[in-house]
Design an enzyme around this catalytic site. Sequence first.
Site, mmCIF file in Angstrom:
data_model
loop_
_atom_site.group_PDB
_atom_site.id
_atom_site.type_symbol
_atom_site.label_atom_id
_atom_site.label_comp_id
_atom_site.label_asym_id
_atom_site.label_seq_id
_atom_site.Cartn_x
_atom_site.Cartn_y
_atom_site.Cartn_z
ATOM 1 N N HIS A 196 0.838 -1.204 0.000
ATOM 2 C CA HIS A 196 0.000 0.000 0.000
ATOM 3 C C HIS A 196 0.875 1.257 0.000
ATOM 4 C CE1 HIS A 196 -2.808 -3.031 1.604
ATOM 5 N NE2 HIS A 196 -3.750 -2.287 1.056
ATOM 6 N N ASP A 236 -4.350 -6.322 -7.765
ATOM 7 C CA ASP A 236 -4.615 -5.599 -6.524
ATOM 8 C C ASP A 236 -4.818 -4.126 -6.924
ATOM 9 O OD1 ASP A 236 -4.933 -5.066 -3.830
ATOM 10 O OD2 ASP A 236 -3.084 -6.082 -3.227
#
Length: 422
Positions: free
Chosen positions: A249, A321
């Site tokens: 992230h 993702d």
Amino acid sequence: MKKLSMLVGLWSMLIIGFLSGCSGNQPTSPANPSPPVPAPEASSEPPPSPSAPIAEKDAIRERIDKMTLEEKIGQMIIAGVQGTSASSEDERMIKEQHVGGIIFYKNNLSDPSSVVRFANQLKQWNESHSVPLLLTVDQEGGRVSRLPGLDLLPTAQEIGQWNNREAAGEIGAILGEELKGMGLNMNFAPVLDINNNPKNPVIGDRSFGSTAEIVSSMGIEVMKKMKQTGVIPVVKHFPGHGDTETDSHLDLPVIHKSEKDLTQLEWKPFASAIEEGADAVMVAHILFPQIDEQYPSSLSRAVVTGQLRDKLGFEGVILTDDLTMGAIVNRYGIGEASVLSVQAGTDIVLIAHEYSNVDKVIAALKQSVADGTLSEERIDESVRRILQLKTKFNLEDKPVDPPDLTLLNERISKAIDTYRIQ
């Protein structure tokens, strides 16, 4: 004369043989025939079934032929939303940009009734399209639990410690019923990463354990029972996020493992899931320099096509993702990343944040077809897989009623009381 008689006899035999060979009749058997070749034994195994019936494939082909390029590209995007109710921007994404799926996060989901209203409104806006929406969420259990009004399910780590397939299957069924009750149809779970690095900041207790055997055993039971509820499980994060020390992230993790290393550990749960009928796989943002020095796994043809498609034989839908994560946007423009990912073999790009990012991705994919970077046939390949998946799970844009979660919470409580190690 004797020689002449012999020549005449020989010519007669040749002519008769030639005429016999030209006729539709079977030739006379020779005096000393070869022994007959035995017929092969009938196999006890049924012939392999195609991934979809022929009639269904033809119907999907016809649907694709009727779609515009914009509609096809829209099917290849799952987009994030803002707020806890449907907005004009959401309406534009669905009606004008033909986005094929939506992802909800915890800040979009305030209470069960509002979740249902939100989902129902999106479905209503999509009614004019022939292809239903994917309505998705990360609902793993433990700390990654987005849906409101539900008792907390145990972590994957605890389920792995139970080491009970029946228990894992019950958790998978509950997860499916949780989504189904709120009108959603795709869950980004279970996690099939092996937790083999204690310094890992992002997986940890989201993994079923530190061995391929326990992760495969528990994860596949969760997948199979969730699937039986009509909710699509997405196994993640291929090729394996368990040995990272960086949160993708925030930045790009790097794993210095060879393909042989991955084959011996990280791949095993994914290979088992594919053998057991996995329909969708999410690919992580991780750089494996020994496999692809340049591109992270979600943008790497060596990983997406070379490994997941060719080596493991996966024929279903491949998703990235979230492409707005730091691992990608710190290095690539969002449009550039989406094109690279589709070139690599991905079917759906996940754009979880900001409507402007969706605009950029659509523009980039359209331009890539216009300039020949991507062919429309390549786009069609992904759209075919997506439509096959939606057809297989009988997805519809029908509204649902707000759920009464009492019985489901009782089921959660019973499962925990039954299986939790005292």
